[in-house]
Motif scaffolding. Structure first.
Motif, short mmCIF file in Angstrom:
data_model
loop_
_atom_site.label_atom_id
_atom_site.label_comp_id
_atom_site.label_asym_id
_atom_site.label_seq_id
_atom_site.Cartn_x
_atom_site.Cartn_y
_atom_site.Cartn_z
N THR A 152 3.61 13.76 -3.88
CA THR A 152 3.40 14.82 -4.87
C THR A 152 2.47 15.91 -4.34
OG1 THR A 152 3.73 13.24 -6.67
CG2 THR A 152 2.60 15.31 -7.22
N TYR A 153 1.40 15.53 -3.66
CA TYR A 153 0.38 16.51 -3.28
C TYR A 153 0.43 16.89 -1.80
CZ TYR A 153 -1.70 15.59 -7.84
OH TYR A 153 -1.90 15.47 -9.19
N TYR A 154 1.09 16.11 -0.96
CA TYR A 154 1.05 16.38 0.48
C TYR A 154 2.44 16.53 1.11
CZ TYR A 154 -3.95 15.37 0.56
OH TYR A 154 -5.31 15.41 0.37
N TRP A 155 3.45 15.84 0.56
CA TRP A 155 4.83 15.88 1.11
C TRP A 155 4.88 15.42 2.58
CZ3 TRP A 155 2.72 20.77 -0.56
CH2 TRP A 155 2.89 21.00 -1.92
N ARG A 156 3.94 14.60 3.00
CA ARG A 156 3.88 14.19 4.42
C ARG A 156 3.61 12.69 4.53
NH1 ARG A 156 0.04 19.11 6.78
NH2 ARG A 156 1.29 20.83 5.98
N LEU A 157 4.48 11.91 3.94
CA LEU A 157 4.30 10.46 3.98
C LEU A 157 4.44 9.91 5.40
CD1 LEU A 157 3.90 7.86 2.32
CD2 LEU A 157 6.39 7.73 2.12
N CYS A 158 5.26 10.56 6.22
CA CYS A 158 5.48 10.07 7.59
C CYS A 158 4.17 9.97 8.37
CB CYS A 158 6.46 10.97 8.33
SG CYS A 158 8.16 10.79 7.75
N ILE A 159 3.30 10.95 8.18
CA ILE A 159 2.02 10.93 8.90
C ILE A 159 1.22 9.70 8.52
CG2 ILE A 159 -0.16 12.15 9.22
CD1 ILE A 159 1.32 14.76 8.84
N VAL A 170 0.83 -1.20 0.00
CA VAL A 170 0.00 0.00 0.00
C VAL A 170 0.87 1.25 0.00
CG1 VAL A 170 -1.59 1.36 1.42
CG2 VAL A 170 -2.03 -1.07 1.02
N ILE A 171 1.88 1.25 0.85
CA ILE A 171 2.76 2.43 0.92
C ILE A 171 3.49 2.64 -0.39
CG2 ILE A 171 4.83 3.36 2.04
CD1 ILE A 171 3.91 2.05 4.61
N GLU A 172 3.97 1.54 -0.97
CA GLU A 172 4.71 1.67 -2.23
C GLU A 172 3.82 2.20 -3.35
OE1 GLU A 172 7.75 -1.02 -4.95
OE2 GLU A 172 6.57 -1.95 -3.36
N ILE A 173 2.56 1.75 -3.40
CA ILE A 173 1.65 2.20 -4.46
C ILE A 173 1.21 3.64 -4.25
CG2 ILE A 173 -0.64 1.84 -5.47
CD1 ILE A 173 -0.28 -1.15 -4.96
N ARG A 174 0.91 4.00 -3.00
CA ARG A 174 0.35 5.34 -2.72
C ARG A 174 1.43 6.40 -2.52
NH1 ARG A 174 -4.81 4.36 -4.34
NH2 ARG A 174 -5.55 2.41 -3.38
N GLN A 175 2.68 5.98 -2.41
CA GLN A 175 3.74 6.95 -2.12
C GLN A 175 3.83 8.09 -3.14
OE1 GLN A 175 6.86 6.84 -4.02
NE2 GLN A 175 7.80 8.57 -2.92
N PRO A 176 3.75 7.84 -4.46
CA PRO A 176 3.89 8.96 -5.41
C PRO A 176 2.83 10.04 -5.22
CG PRO A 176 4.16 6.85 -6.53
CD PRO A 176 3.67 6.53 -5.16
N ILE A 177 1.55 9.63 -5.07
CA ILE A 177 0.49 10.63 -4.97
C ILE A 177 0.59 11.41 -3.65
CG2 ILE A 177 -1.19 9.02 -3.96
CD1 ILE A 177 -3.35 10.49 -5.53
N SER A 212 11.92 -2.67 6.09
CA SER A 212 13.05 -2.31 5.24
C SER A 212 12.61 -1.45 4.07
CB SER A 212 13.74 -3.57 4.73
OG SER A 212 12.83 -4.37 4.00
N SER A 213 11.41 -1.73 3.50
CA SER A 213 10.97 -0.93 2.37
C SER A 213 10.69 0.50 2.79
CB SER A 213 9.71 -1.55 1.75
OG SER A 213 8.63 -1.48 2.65
N ILE A 214 10.15 0.67 4.01
CA ILE A 214 9.89 2.03 4.49
C ILE A 214 11.20 2.77 4.65
CG2 ILE A 214 9.04 3.37 6.45
CD1 ILE A 214 7.00 1.19 6.92
N GLU A 215 12.16 2.14 5.30
CA GLU A 215 13.41 2.82 5.59
C GLU A 215 14.15 3.16 4.31
OE1 GLU A 215 15.56 0.35 8.20
OE2 GLU A 215 14.09 0.45 9.79
N ASP A 216 14.10 2.24 3.30
CA ASP A 216 14.94 2.43 2.13
C ASP A 216 14.31 3.36 1.11
OD1 ASP A 216 15.99 -1.03 2.16
OD2 ASP A 216 16.68 0.71 3.29
N LYS A 217 12.97 3.38 1.04
CA LYS A 217 12.33 4.04 -0.09
C LYS A 217 11.55 5.27 0.27
CE LYS A 217 11.86 -0.34 -2.58
NZ LYS A 217 10.91 -1.28 -3.20
N HIS A 218 10.92 5.33 1.41
CA HIS A 218 9.86 6.30 1.62
C HIS A 218 10.12 7.36 2.67
CE1 HIS A 218 7.79 3.53 -0.90
NE2 HIS A 218 7.66 2.60 0.02
N LEU A 219 11.31 7.43 3.18
CA LEU A 219 11.56 8.44 4.22
C LEU A 219 12.75 9.29 3.84
CD1 LEU A 219 11.07 6.50 7.56
CD2 LEU A 219 9.54 8.12 6.47
N ARG A 220 12.61 10.56 4.12
CA ARG A 220 13.75 11.45 3.93
C ARG A 220 14.80 11.15 4.99
NH1 ARG A 220 9.16 14.73 3.33
NH2 ARG A 220 8.91 15.54 1.21
N LYS A 221 16.04 11.41 4.63
CA LYS A 221 17.15 11.03 5.51
C LYS A 221 17.04 11.68 6.87
CE LYS A 221 20.46 10.16 1.79
NZ LYS A 221 21.76 10.54 1.20
#
Length: 712
Positions: A271-278, A261-268, A352-361
């Motif tokens: 792009t529109y919210y810049w707040r994936l962490c929430i 779910v995170i991998e699929i929804r991450q682009p949108i 691991s996917s969250i840490e590697d792909k979806h979070l800013r350093k």
């Protein structure tokens, strides 16, 4: 210097003769220094005059340099003043430009405000919500205070209020429409409409509201999928081939679903919210709830609480039995088989996917902290703790069974216990490594070390204490000795194998976790020393019971053979040595009898012990004999023959072990005492001076007084 010293001395302050003499001495010293300086200046007068002449020639050049420097200073000053004037004008132009830009922006905002007020109504009437949201976004990005001031200056106050009221009403209406349509799309599970209206929340500055609604929708999808998987898990029968890992599969599917779910929804979202962490944090909370339910169902279905209680009681009874030396007591047959435990402790690709792909350093560390404190991590820690208890029980019972089924393997020198024990430990620790839990791995490593030391090594030691010569124990003791030696090598092999498994399965460990694992692996390797001490004890038992009793009478025959012989007897001994040949035959038979009984390493150790024993006993026998010149030569031949044979059977040089005997043979083979000093210049004696004199006294033709006069 003199004037300074004279200024520093005030004769009026002197009150004693000693002070006057001290001042006088100081003045004399300074006068001497001044005289020496004057003499040096006078002696170097020509050099000083030459230097002064050179300086005089440089004066015109320095005047030219001074004039050029002044011109350069004037030029730089003029340039600096010109630059300050230009920069002042540039600043004025920049201020003017900024003001013009601000005016243009205000004019543009007023025009856009008018356009937005008219356009938003048209867009709403045409149900063009994206365009309407765009007008509202432009309106919300304007500064209302500045717009009001601009409108008053332009005499458009009435129109401005109308536009503002129209846009605020449109904002409220559009927010209501978006909420309604989003909820309706969720109800119909219309993915396209959900994403369409999800994109509009940021244009109304409703980021939190949009993320909350969208995350609730995602959680509902994950919850429905997990409930379906949980229902299927409950229907799996005990005979199904995946029944033993169905709960692991269920919770792994949950993690993989969240990661998907995170991998699929991450682009949108980015792009529109810049707040994936929430979103991730909200999904983690849902993950905690669902995972807790899965674990609770697993514990209920598998009756883990009852099993844990039974196992803990069995472990307690086992520990009590060990402490009271009654380890033969058996655990009740109703105890469970821990191999049925699910491998719930493994981590899916979710983290691991969250840490590697979806979070800013810059947010990784903060998120990992939150993740480590999540409820699912706590639940997994409890599962790992329970698993460790069951694994320890499995290890104990498997060890007990391996001991009970221990038997010799045909013509092999070891029994099945060693291979079985290390296979069981390797299997258990690798299962713990699969959990990726550092604490779980450390617990199993520590328990394995305890079993190796308290049961395996201690058992071998207990067997070896029975001794070799007792009838009926020879096979048992030699097998225990071989088992202990093989275990030394198995420990090192096991440690290297587990280290490779840890390195490949548990990457990116913190320094603290790496240190904990390294410490436990070091403890495991240290058990090799425990087995080595058992081997040494067994070899000492073998020496005391099987080597020394045989070697001593063999070597004692040396004292029955005279070494006060003639040249003809010496020649006869060369063809048929009455001592060394018989001794070598006896040693060869003894070593040959142990070849099929001992491992290669143990046999090498036995040979080393035998060499030391022969050297020790022969040294004692020598001091009980007497020699003449030919007897000393015969003894030297015997030592050389024995040393050559022992070097051959031991496959290494025995020179060090037989060094004392060789030196004794050298002393007994001397023609006269004067040769002692010659040998002393090129030999490092292993014999003490007292022992050397005692050896020389064995020669019947050397006088006691001459030996005592030697300076050794």
């Amino acid at each position: 210097m003199l004037s300074q010293s004279l200024d520093g001395i005030d004769p009026k302050k002197f009150t004693t003769l000693e002070e006057i003499k001290e001042a006088y001495d100081q003045l004399c010293k300074e006068e001497k220094i001044v005289d020496e300086r004057l003499e040096w200046n006078i002696g170097n007068r020509h050099r000083l005059e030459a230097r002064l002449s050179q300086l005089a020639h440089l004066v015109p050049t320095l005047q030219i340099v001074q004039a050029d420097a002044r011109k350069l200073e004037n030029t730089i000053s003029f340039t600096c003043q010109l630059a300050n004037n230009v920069s002042a004008k540039v600043r004025e132009l920049d201020i003017a430009k900024g003001r013009v830009s601000e005016v243009q922006k205000r004019v543009g905002d007023l025009l856009d405000l008018e356009g937005c007020a008219g356009g938003v109504a048209t867009a709403l009437s045409q149900e063009d919500y994206e365009k309407a949201a765009g007008h509202i976004y432009r309106f919300l990005s304007m500064d209302e205070t500045v717009l009001r001031h601009s409108a008053d200056s332009a005499n458009k106050g009435e129109n401005f209020e109308t536009w503002f009221e129209r846009l605020k009403n449109a904002e409220s209406k559009l927010r209501e429409i978006i909420n309604q349509n989003f909820d309706e799309a969720v109800r119909r599970e219309d993915e396209a409409s959900i994403e369409r209206f999800f994109k509009l929340f940021p244009l109304l500055n409703k980021h939190e509201e949009g993320l909350a609604k969208f995350t609730n929708y995602l959680c509902s999808k994950i919850r429905a999928k997990s409930e379906k998987n949980l229902s299927l898990a409950k229907q799996i029968g005990p005979r199904d081939k995946r029944a033993h890992i169905i709960w692991a599969d269920t919770i792994t599917l949950l993690f993989e679903e969240i990661a998907r779910v995170i991998e699929i929804r991450q682009p949108i979202i980015e792009t529109y919210y810049w707040r994936l962490c929430i979103v991730v944090e909200l999904l983690q909370e849902e993950c905690d709830r669902i995972a807790n339910g899965i674990i609770s169902n697993m514990q209920t279905q598998r009756k883990l609480n009852n099993i844990l209680s039974t196992v803990q009681e069995a472990l307690r009874m086992s520990n009590m039995a060990m402490s009271s030396n009654s380890s033969k007591d058996q655990i009740k047959p109703s105890t469970p088989d821990p191999r049925d435990l699910d491998t719930l402790s493994r981590r899916a690709d979710y983290e691991s996917s969250i840490e590697d792909k979806h979070l800013r350093k810059q947010k990784i560390e903060m998120f990992e902290t939150k993740l480590s404190r999540s409820q699912v991590v706590c639940d997994m820690a409890v599962v790992i703790g329970n698993y460790t208890i069951l694994e320890q029980f499995y290890l104990n019972e498997s060890f007990r069974k391996a001991v009970a089924l221990d038997s010799g393997e045909g013509q092999n020198q070891t029994s099945s216990l060693v291979d079985d024990a290390f296979y069981i430990i390797k299997k258990s620790v690798r299962r713990a490594i699969a959990s990726s839990s550092v604490d779980g791995v450390c617990a199993m490593l520590n328990h394995s070390v305890d079993l190796l030391e308290r049961q395996l090594a201690a058992g071998f030691h207990q067997t070896l204490r029975k001794g070799f010569p007792v009838q009926g124990y020879l096979d048992l003791t030699q097998t225990a000795l071989n088992n202990a030696e093989i275990s030394c090598r198995h420990v090192n092999s096991l440690q290297n194998s587990l280290r490779e498994t840890i390195d490949s399965a548990m990457k990116d460990l913190s320094p603290t976790d790496s240190a904990k694992l390294e410490s436990c692996l070091s403890d495991l390797k240290a058990t090799s020393g425990r087995f080595r001490s058992v081997v040494d004890f067994g070899l000492s038992q073998l020496q005391a019971t099987a080597i020394k009793p045989k070697v001593k009478p063999w070597v004692d025959t040396f004292t029955t053979i005279s070494h006060d012989i003639t040249e003809e007897e010496l020649s006869a001994y060369e063809a048929n040595d009455p001592f060394s040949q018989q001794l070598m035959v006896q040693i060869d038979g003894l070593l040959g009898s142990f070849i099929p009984l001992l491992t290669t390493e143990n046999h090498k150790s036995l040979v080393e012990i035998l060499v030391k024993e022969v050297a020790s006993q022969l040294e004692k026998a020598v001091f009980k004999s007497t020699f003449n010149r030919f007897g000393g030569l015969q003894f030297d031949r015997e030592v050389r023959a024995i040393a050559g044979y022992l070097s051959q059977v031991s496959e290494w040089s025995v020179r060090e072990q037989l060094a004392r005997l060789t030196q004794m043979a050298t002393l007994l083979n001397l023609e006269n005492l004067s040769e002692v000093s010659e040998y002393s210049t090129c030999t490092t004696w292993r014999l003490t001076p007292t022992e050397m004199k005692k050896t020389l006294q064995l020669r019947m033709d050397f006088k006691y007084e001459d030996i005592q006069r030697l300076k050794l």
